[in-house]
Design an enzyme around this catalytic site. Structure first.
Site, short mmCIF file in Angstrom:
data_model
loop_
_atom_site.label_atom_id
_atom_site.label_comp_id
_atom_site.label_asym_id
_atom_site.label_seq_id
_atom_site.Cartn_x
_atom_site.Cartn_y
_atom_site.Cartn_z
N HIS A 16 0.78 -1.12 0.06
CA HIS A 16 0.03 -0.10 0.09
C HIS A 16 0.88 1.32 -0.18
O HIS A 16 0.58 2.32 -0.70
CB HIS A 16 -1.00 -0.10 1.32
CG HIS A 16 -1.83 0.97 1.19
ND1 HIS A 16 -2.87 1.19 0.36
CD2 HIS A 16 -1.99 2.31 2.03
CE1 HIS A 16 -3.80 2.34 0.90
NE2 HIS A 16 -3.10 3.04 1.81
N SER A 61 -7.81 5.62 -2.76
CA SER A 61 -8.63 4.25 -2.55
C SER A 61 -8.93 4.25 -1.10
O SER A 61 -7.69 4.07 -0.25
CB SER A 61 -8.03 3.30 -3.23
OG SER A 61 -6.77 2.69 -2.54
N HIS A 62 -10.01 3.60 -0.75
CA HIS A 62 -10.31 3.10 0.52
C HIS A 62 -11.00 1.86 0.23
O HIS A 62 -12.32 1.72 0.84
CB HIS A 62 -10.82 4.05 1.16
CG HIS A 62 -10.22 4.81 2.42
ND1 HIS A 62 -10.93 4.77 3.77
CD2 HIS A 62 -9.17 4.93 2.88
CE1 HIS A 62 -10.13 5.02 4.93
NE2 HIS A 62 -8.96 5.08 4.40
N ASN A 63 -10.62 0.93 -0.38
CA ASN A 63 -11.30 -0.25 -0.55
C ASN A 63 -11.79 -1.16 0.58
O ASN A 63 -12.94 -1.36 0.77
CB ASN A 63 -10.51 -1.14 -1.60
CG ASN A 63 -10.30 -0.07 -3.02
OD1 ASN A 63 -10.92 0.96 -3.22
ND2 ASN A 63 -9.48 -0.62 -3.64
N HIS A 64 -10.70 -1.82 1.23
CA HIS A 64 -10.43 -2.83 2.38
C HIS A 64 -11.67 -2.12 3.40
O HIS A 64 -12.45 -2.82 3.91
CB HIS A 64 -9.53 -3.08 2.77
CG HIS A 64 -8.87 -4.19 1.65
ND1 HIS A 64 -8.95 -4.26 0.62
CD2 HIS A 64 -7.78 -5.21 2.03
CE1 HIS A 64 -8.36 -5.04 -0.03
NE2 HIS A 64 -7.44 -6.01 0.94
N GLN A 115 -10.47 3.64 10.27
CA GLN A 115 -10.40 4.76 10.94
C GLN A 115 -11.94 5.41 10.98
O GLN A 115 -12.93 4.65 10.29
CB GLN A 115 -9.58 5.92 10.19
CG GLN A 115 -8.11 5.37 9.67
CD GLN A 115 -8.28 4.58 8.25
OE1 GLN A 115 -9.22 4.00 8.12
NE2 GLN A 115 -7.11 4.61 7.78
N GLU A 139 -4.02 5.68 12.95
CA GLU A 139 -4.53 6.45 11.77
C GLU A 139 -5.72 7.27 11.98
O GLU A 139 -6.68 7.60 11.27
CB GLU A 139 -4.68 5.55 10.41
CG GLU A 139 -3.43 5.01 10.05
CD GLU A 139 -3.52 3.97 8.73
OE1 GLU A 139 -4.67 4.05 8.00
OE2 GLU A 139 -2.72 3.28 8.33
N SER A 140 -5.61 7.82 13.28
CA SER A 140 -6.80 8.84 13.48
C SER A 140 -6.75 9.79 12.78
O SER A 140 -5.73 10.32 12.21
CB SER A 140 -6.29 9.31 15.07
OG SER A 140 -6.11 8.15 16.04
N GLY A 149 -1.15 9.61 -8.65
CA GLY A 149 -2.28 8.68 -8.72
C GLY A 149 -1.98 7.87 -7.50
O GLY A 149 -1.38 8.26 -6.42
#
EC number: 6.3.5.3
Length: 720
Positions: free
Chosen positions: A34, A83-86, A230, A302-303, A516
């Site tokens: 990632h 992206s915020h897929n998972h 998060q 990752e607050s 990207g």
């Protein structure tokens, strides 16, 4: 995840000892797929990122691009995509919401003010209850966060495909507006300057988010991986946006970085590494919301709604005053040290991290993975009744109205949105420079599943055609490259195909890809996703007006660029909604030989006064394009009995990109403009009725606007 044996050996060799627990966790996350792009970085050199308009290209939190000035001052924009897929599979509301928050903070860290969002969403088959649960939660999360922070979501895409069932995709893009003199970067500037953490307090949410995003989703991910997601607070983000503006107004910031993947450890070490400096950070100074946190938690949590700023010592007190004004936490957590020194973190009086920042951020070895072309299945293409095919394709969730989605977004806040969602592209008014900014974003998994390379070329061409149909010239783009597990040769082969296809078409269009994101390991027990190259592309024009998609009812209908209607090739249905619904395989549509000239001519013609309506032809083919143009006050009569071959019924459903339907009062002018560029075919006439009549091979279809609206309301009817 844990640090692999080979990575562990490399780290020990470099630092000369066993890593501490905090160091091992940092390397695990910053060397994850990632963050480090270990499987994709070797491929990304295919993209051309240079151009006279490019101020800052790939490598920062967001790219910076200059705008042409038509009336006013020189202005820049920032472009970013994430992206915020998972997280969106595990917790669709918070996963999608924090994706919006993250891309907005990437915009802030360049000194820009966010003015527009695009969301590109991909889910399993619409009919499945689980797909609808994810879909509703994601849209609610995006709308809640975007509406609360006052940034309009103006464009995007939604696609449904069975291979997203176990792993949906949520790709979010943001445009920021930037005065040139306010530009900052994530490159540390000067030893002795302080590192100041501003924003929400740090908790334990999102721990290990970067490593979580770098592995396949397990069957129990929705419960076991929830702590890695998060939790966002859009009201704190709004305060952070305004505080960031105040800091820039007073020139208090030397450099900045958003706290996203790998939290404080990721942001601060990357900032230091880019500047070629070192740092000393005291983790005890971080303002927290949970007691008894350890060093690793401070570093990797990752607050959300947090930024780290480089601030000159004499300005620290003023930064703290402004943070207090906006009710944000503020901690002076350390300072930059001379080049050649390490990135050092202490906790409870002990040194817990002492490594070279460049090695931490850039030392991960790249993967050399085998690849092979994905297997292709051959199946006969079925022949369907024309009316039945039209009804099902126009009503398909992939081609149906997305009004249910965008009506939940405040797309007119900031009063810049000249062309609203639902058209080919949004158009934003940048009044500061007199520039109209067209914005299109999306991909089609049917295309890239059928033909990764050609499908990705088609994605780039379609987005460029979308902005051109509104009279704008393509200007710059960012991409979000989504793939499955790259360790599977056929999956990696498909991913290579979409990278090369997107890069090649963007080069042909003379559109620099200025930044990207890569998201791999989008794989689950249901299998890998289709290779999905989301492109977010902006175009520019003088002024903010654009021809609408809807018919005026007073002109001749022409389609430009359709080689099949011109008789040049057989209509190819590969990758189409027709094959998705009815089965079978076919070759992918032939693409134009000179797409750059075609797109630029479309933009020029779309801006002419004689053009009353303009609409891109792509997903669902000509059938869907015409259905979308008809409304209660204007209809059309169309005759496609002009091609002497037995496949004329397929002319309505093939999905060759690079086509536009114009309604014009001067057909001769359109033909003259496209002479030698692309074929122009007359379809019929628009009128003041509310009917769509189509004649193909002697068959005649007749629909009232209300009938078409009923077909296109599939999503709204199901979810209302």
């Amino acid at each position: 995840m844990s640090l692999s044996d080979s990575d562990h050996e490399l780290v020990v060799e470099e630092i000369g000892r066993e890593p501490t627990r905090a160091e091992a966790a940092l390397f695990e996350n910053l060397w994850s797929e990632h963050c480090a792009y270990r499987s994709s970085r070797p491929l990304l050199t295919a993209f051309d990122s240079e151009g006279d308009q490019v101020v800052i290209g790939p490598g920062d939190d967001a790219a910076v691009v200059s705008l042409p000035t038509y009336d006013g001052d020189e202005m820049y924009i920032t472009l970013g995509v994430e992206s915020h897929n998972h997280p969106s599979y595990v917790d669709p509301f918070d996963g999608a919401a924090t994706g919006v928050g993250g891309i907005v903070r990437d915009t802030l860290s360049m000194g820009a003010y966010p003015i527009a969002l695009a969301d590109c969403l991909y889910f399993g088959e619409f009919e499945r209850e689980h797909s609808q649960y994810l879909f509703e939660g994601v849209v609610e999360g995006i709308s809640h966060y975007g509406n609360c922070i006052g940034v309009p979501t103006v464009t995007g895409s939604v696609a449904f495909h069975e291979d997203y069932e176990g792993n949906p995709l949520v790709n979010v893009s943001c445009i920021g507006l930037l005065e040139p003199e306010r530009t900052i970067t994530a490159e540390a500037q000067e030893p002795g300057n302080k590192l100041v953490l501003v924003g929400n307090a740090t908790g334990r949410d999102g721990l290990g988010g970067a490593s979580f995003a770098s592995e396949d989703l397990a069957e129990d991910a929705e419960t076991e991986d929830r702590p890695a997601v998060q939790v966002g607070d859009p009201y704190a983000e709004k305060l952070l946006i305004e505080c960031n503006e105040a800091l820039l107004d007073e020139a208090l910031v030397e450099s900045a970085r958003d706290l996203g993947a790998a939290g404080l450890g990721g942001a601060s070490s990357e900032l230091v590494a880019k500047g070629g400096l070192g740092a000393r950070i005291e983790l005890d100074r971080v303002h927290e919301r949970e007691p008894n946190m350890n060093a690793m938690e401070y570093l990797l949590a990752e607050s959300q709604e947090r930024m780290v700023y480089e601030v000159a010592p004499e300005n620290v007190d003023r930064v703290a005053e402004l943070a207090e004004r906006y009710e944000l936490g503020c901690s002076v957590i350390g300072e930059l040290t001379e080049a050649g020194t390490n990135y050092v973190c202490t906790f409870d009086g002990e040194t817990v991290v002492d490594v070279d920042a460049h090695f931490l951020g850039e030392g991960a070895p790249m993967n050399d993975l085998p690849s092979e072309a994905p297997p292709m299945q051959e199946r006969d293409l079925p022949t369907m009744d024309l009316g039945a095919a039209f009804d099902r394709i126009v009503a398909s969730p992939n081609t149906a109205s997305k009004r249910w989605v965008y009506r939940q977004y405040d797309h007119e806040v900031q009063v810049r949105t000249s062309v609203l969602p639902g058209d080919d592209a949004a158009v934003l008014a940048v009044r500061e420079s007199g520039t109209g900014l067209a914005f299109s974003a999306g991909a089609d998994p049917n295309w890239t599943d059928a033909a990764p390379y050609d499908g990705a070329r088609a994605v780039a061409l379609e987005n460029a055609t979308n902005v051109a149909a509104k009279g704008a010239l393509p200007h710059a783009a960012v991409d979000c490259l989504n793939g499955g597990n790259p360790e599977k040769p056929d999956v990696y082969g498909g991913f290579e195909g979409i990278v090369d296809g997107l890069a090649d078409m963007c080069s042909e269009l003379d559109v620099p890809v200025v930044g990207g994101n890569v998201s791999l390991y989008n794989d689950s027990n249901t299998g890998p996703i289709p290779p999905t190259p989301t492109l977010a592309l902006v175009g520019v024009k003088e002024g903010y007006d654009a021809p609408p998609m809807e018919l005026a009812g007073e002109g001749t209908l022409l389609v430009v660029g359709d080689t099949a209607l011109d008789g040049g090739t057989d209509p190819r249905l590969g990758g189409s909604e027709y094959t998705a619904l009815f089965g079978g395989t076919d070759a992918f549509p032939e693409l134009p030989a000179d797409p750059n000239t075609l797109v630029r001519t479309i933009a020029e013609v779309a801006d002419e006064d004689h053009v009353l309506a303009s609409h891109d032809v792509s997903h669902g083919g000509l059938a869907v394009a015409l259905a979308e143009m008809v409304h209660d006050d204007a209809g059309a009569s169309v005759d496609i009995d002009t091609v002497d071959r037995g496949t004329r019924k397929r002319l309505l459903f093939h999905e060759q990109p690079g086509r536009v339907v114009f309604e014009t009062t001067d057909p001769a002018a359109v033909r003259e403009a496209f002479d030698g560029v692309a074929p122009v075919t007359e379809l019929g006439e628009a009128d003041g009725s509310n009917h769509l009549e189509i004649t193909v091979d002697g068959d005649r279809l007749h629909y009232d606007a209300a009938d078409i609206a009923e077909l296109r309301d599939t999503i709204e009817d199901e979810l209302a």
